[in-house]
Design an enzyme around this catalytic site. Structure first.
Site, mmCIF file in Angstrom:
data_model
loop_
_atom_site.group_PDB
_atom_site.id
_atom_site.type_symbol
_atom_site.label_atom_id
_atom_site.label_comp_id
_atom_site.label_asym_id
_atom_site.label_seq_id
_atom_site.Cartn_x
_atom_site.Cartn_y
_atom_site.Cartn_z
ATOM 1 N N ASP A 105 -82.272 -56.173 -36.739
ATOM 2 C CA ASP A 105 -83.001 -54.916 -36.163
ATOM 3 C C ASP A 105 -84.570 -54.661 -36.790
ATOM 4 O OD1 ASP A 105 -82.686 -54.186 -39.099
ATOM 5 O OD2 ASP A 105 -81.472 -52.723 -38.858
ATOM 6 N N ASP A 115 -77.496 -57.730 -36.020
ATOM 7 C CA ASP A 115 -77.617 -56.041 -36.799
ATOM 8 C C ASP A 115 -76.422 -55.174 -36.292
ATOM 9 O OD1 ASP A 115 -78.351 -56.482 -39.629
ATOM 10 O OD2 ASP A 115 -80.071 -56.531 -38.868
ATOM 11 N N GLU A 129 -75.990 -52.549 -43.748
ATOM 12 C CA GLU A 129 -76.233 -52.486 -45.029
ATOM 13 C C GLU A 129 -74.943 -51.829 -45.219
ATOM 14 O OE1 GLU A 129 -79.867 -51.260 -44.955
ATOM 15 O OE2 GLU A 129 -80.674 -52.755 -42.928
ATOM 16 N N GLU A 180 -81.145 -58.916 -50.501
ATOM 17 C CA GLU A 180 -83.094 -58.510 -50.387
ATOM 18 C C GLU A 180 -84.034 -58.426 -51.086
ATOM 19 O OE1 GLU A 180 -83.909 -57.443 -45.876
ATOM 20 O OE2 GLU A 180 -86.050 -57.194 -46.558
HETATM 21 O O1 KIV Z 1 -83.564 -57.045 -39.578
HETATM 22 C C1 KIV Z 1 -83.503 -57.803 -40.246
HETATM 23 O O2 KIV Z 1 -85.474 -59.096 -40.108
HETATM 24 C C2 KIV Z 1 -82.948 -58.266 -41.186
HETATM 25 C C3 KIV Z 1 -83.559 -59.405 -42.140
HETATM 26 C C4 KIV Z 1 -84.493 -59.082 -43.049
HETATM 27 C C5 KIV Z 1 -82.368 -59.966 -43.036
HETATM 28 O O3 KIV Z 1 -81.869 -57.331 -42.558
#
Ligand code: KIV
Length: 272
Positions: A52, A91, A123, A190
């Site tokens: 995302d 995501d 998340e 992260e």
């Molecule tokens: O959206 C993204 O790029 C991520 C990475 C930072 C792991 O979730």
């Protein structure tokens, strides 16, 4: 000790667990479009994340919050068309899984059906337990994401390192263990201290992929626009830039403008 690498024609969630058990580190980068996905996949990446972060690097938003499920599906389906080998993780965007588990499942199903992606990432830990379980129950592989979770930026107020205090570190370890127990196939950590990330990776059998989480984890992920140096204002300590495309592309455009203005382009061989 050198580790004999197994050649994978196609990376699956099972390949990633095997890599961890053989001590082979997992490489992961983001992609949001067909051309970039094709380049990165052909170069041998293990996992392509349709992050995302598209909200930031593709659309220019300050946070990841505005990107919609439809937009994620658009990016993901473009990426899938460019991929022959890598596992594609997509995501679930903000607002598509937090309110209730049924909606979370509907969102995950839309991603799988409409984009052809191979798995989803979301998340959080215990707060989204029911959503994770419902998605897993439908046979959709889920990657977790703990530590700095950009979709909660307004709760934390900053993008600084997470879980430096013991209580937060304990909670993160418990959440990581729970994600494994519920059936997630991998986990992104992260921006957390390297020692904590290593401890989590050692405790879990599923792979832990780090971004700003040190070298003691099972793999690394970066936002491709950052590692190619297409972005230049974002300079966290964990980022290694492999190219400086911001400058190189800018120079190329400058040269093109000059050539057009001076009628150097097109020359005799470049026309019909
Ligand atoms: O959206 C993204 O790029 C991520 C990475 C930072 C792991 O979730």
């Amino acid at each position: 000790m050198s580790v004999a690498k197994k050649q994978y024609k196609r990376i699956t969630v099972k390949s990633l667990t095997e890599m961890k058990s053989h001590g082979e580190k997992i490489s992961m980068l983001t992609a949001y479009d067909y051309t970039m996905a094709k380049i990165i996949d052909s170069a041998g990446i293990d996992v392509l994340l349709v992050g995302d972060s598209a909200s930031n690097v593709m659309a220019g938003h300050e946070t990841t919050l505005p990107i919609t499920l439809d937009q994620m599906i658009y990016h993901a389906s473009s990426v899938v068309r460019g991929v022959e080998r890598a596992l594609v993780v997509v995501d679930l965007p903000f607002g598509s899984y937090q309110s209730d588990p049924k909606e979370a499942l509907r969102s995950a199903i839309r991603i799988m059906k409409e984009s052809g992606g191979h798995s989803v990432k979301l998340e959080g830990g215990r707060e989204v337990k029911e959503s994770i379980k419902r998605i897993l129950h439908a046979g959709i592989p889920v990657m977790g994401h703990l530590g700095l979770t950009p979709q909660s930026i307004y709760k934390f107020g900053t993008y600084t390192v997470r879980a430096k205090e013991e209580a937060e570190a304990e909670k993160l370890i418990e959440d990581a263990q729970a994600l494994e127990r519920w059936g997630c196939f991998a986990l992104v950590l992260e921006k957390v201290p390297a020692a904590l990330a290593q401890k989590v990776a050692e405790q879990l059998t599923i792979p832990v992929i780090g971004i700003g989480a040190g070298s003691g984890v099972d793999g690394q992920v970066l936002v491709s626009h950052d590692m190619f140096g297409m972005t230049h204002e974002f300079n966290p300590r964990f980022l290694r830039r492999y190219l400086n495309l911001y400058e190189d592309m800018g120079n190329a455009v400058g040269q093109y403008v000059k050539d057009v203005k001076s009628v150097d382009f097109p020359n005799d061989e470049e026309q019909y």
